[in-house]
Enzyme design. Structure first.
Site, mmCIF file in Angstrom:
data_model
loop_
_atom_site.group_PDB
_atom_site.id
_atom_site.type_symbol
_atom_site.label_atom_id
_atom_site.label_comp_id
_atom_site.label_asym_id
_atom_site.label_seq_id
_atom_site.Cartn_x
_atom_site.Cartn_y
_atom_site.Cartn_z
ATOM 1 N N HIS A 1 4.889 4.310 12.480
ATOM 2 C CA HIS A 1 4.982 4.558 10.994
ATOM 3 C C HIS A 1 6.237 5.248 10.693
ATOM 4 C CE1 HIS A 1 3.488 4.119 6.788
ATOM 5 N NE2 HIS A 1 4.111 5.297 6.759
ATOM 6 N N CYS B 163 3.994 9.953 0.073
ATOM 7 C CA CYS B 163 2.500 10.171 0.047
ATOM 8 C C CYS B 163 2.353 11.372 -0.994
ATOM 9 C CB CYS B 163 2.199 10.933 1.324
ATOM 10 S SG CYS B 163 0.673 11.775 1.388
ATOM 11 N N ARG C 291 0.918 -1.300 0.043
ATOM 12 C CA ARG C 291 0.097 0.067 -0.107
ATOM 13 C C ARG C 291 0.781 1.205 0.100
ATOM 14 N NH1 ARG C 291 -1.289 4.864 2.623
ATOM 15 N NH2 ARG C 291 -0.596 3.842 4.349
#
Length: 299
Positions: free
Chosen positions: A203, A236, A11
């Site tokens: 994370h 991101c 992901r």
């Protein structure tokens, strides 16, 4: 001592790459991770594929992943439609991202943090009714590319809201890789006070070369789970200059050499990172695949 490493490569590792992998390639990637020892995998994201085309085909991927005892697949969801898709695809866990910065939340998810917290409450309740555990990831917990420093008290407030809705775990995410070990210690303490008894996951990104130091600090602070991505890919799409996650294989080297068990075959993960780089048409940022383990054959 044992630490769980949650593989987020399928992901977060893929969502910012120029080359989009086919569902079959994603399934092959996930299968390699399982065979290398991954037992928790963030496999897919149920977001609008027009906004993040790299995440298209989530249902096809979930239909093809190897279903084995002890292996849990999570899917990222941001709204009720995403949750419905995730439940229909038979995910084992739901991961909801709530940014600690309004500006980032609006750019990333099209709503304010307060609105996303309302969505979280509804998703957590519906997921619980469906018998699927839901966890929250607090994004930009260590700093925001648009607003600068993230107030630690705001992170604690969001963690309190996660706890109140029965989150299976709370993840503190250094989305843009600005965190340092002192922040890890501080946010761990604040989150535990705000959400007593809720397991913590971390994370980290290695944008400024602090990701591995942060991860080892989190272990020292008793973190239940660490995220990492095979090959060290990731970033991101909505964060300027975002770079990759800490690499699973490099993290495993640090953990294993510190006497911490993970259940992974480190060399198999390194080979997977190299393989993924070939699929993506670029070298894997991870270092273990280049340098090898020490002593040789100790993976």
């Amino acid at each position: 001592m044992h630490t769980t490493v949650l593989e987020v490569g399928p992901r977060d590792g893929l969502q910012n790459e120029e080359r989009t992998l086919s569902p079959d390639d994603k399934i092959a990637f996930i299968t390699r991770c399982v065979e290398a020892g991954a037992r928790r995998i963030e496999a897919v994201s149920f977001v609008n594929p027009r906004r993040v085309p790299q995440m298209a085909g989530a249902e096809e991927v979930m239909a093809g992943v190897p279903r084995r005892d002890g292996v849990s697949y999570s899917g990222l969801v941001l709204n009720r439609r995403g949750l419905d898709r995730a439940l229909d695809a038979r995910v084992d866990e739901v991961n909801v991202v709530v940014p600690a910065s309004d500006t980032f939340c609006v750019r990333n998810q099209g709503c304010t943090t307060a609105e996303m917290l309302d969505a979280w409450d509804a998703i957590a309740a519906a997921s619980r009714d469906a018998g699927v555990p839901a966890g929250m990831t607090i994004a930009v917990a260590f700093g925001c590319p648009f607003e600068g420093e993230t107030p630690p008290g705001r992170v604690a407030e969001i963690a309190r809201r996660a706890h109140a809705a029965g989150a299976m775990e709370i993840a503190l995410a250094d989305t843009i890789g600005v965190g340092v070990p002192a922040q890890v210690r501080d946010l761990t303490r604040r989150t535990r006070e705000a959400a007593p008894g809720t397991p913590l996951r971390f994370h980290f990104h290695n944008t400024r070369n602090t990701g591995y130091a942060n991860a080892l600090t989190a272990v020292d602070e008793g973190a239940a789970v660490l995220d990492a991505a095979a090959g060290g890919f990731g970033g991101c799409p909505f964060a300027p200059a975002a770079t990759g996650n800490i690499a699973t294989e490099d993290l495993l080297y640090a953990l294993h050499r510190s006497g911490i068990e993970t259940g992974y075959d480190m060399e198999a993960v390194a080979a997977t990172g190299t393989w993924l780089g070939e699929l993506l048409g670029k070298p894997a940022p991870a270092l273990l695949g280049r340098a090898g383990p020490f002593p040789q054959g100790s993976g």
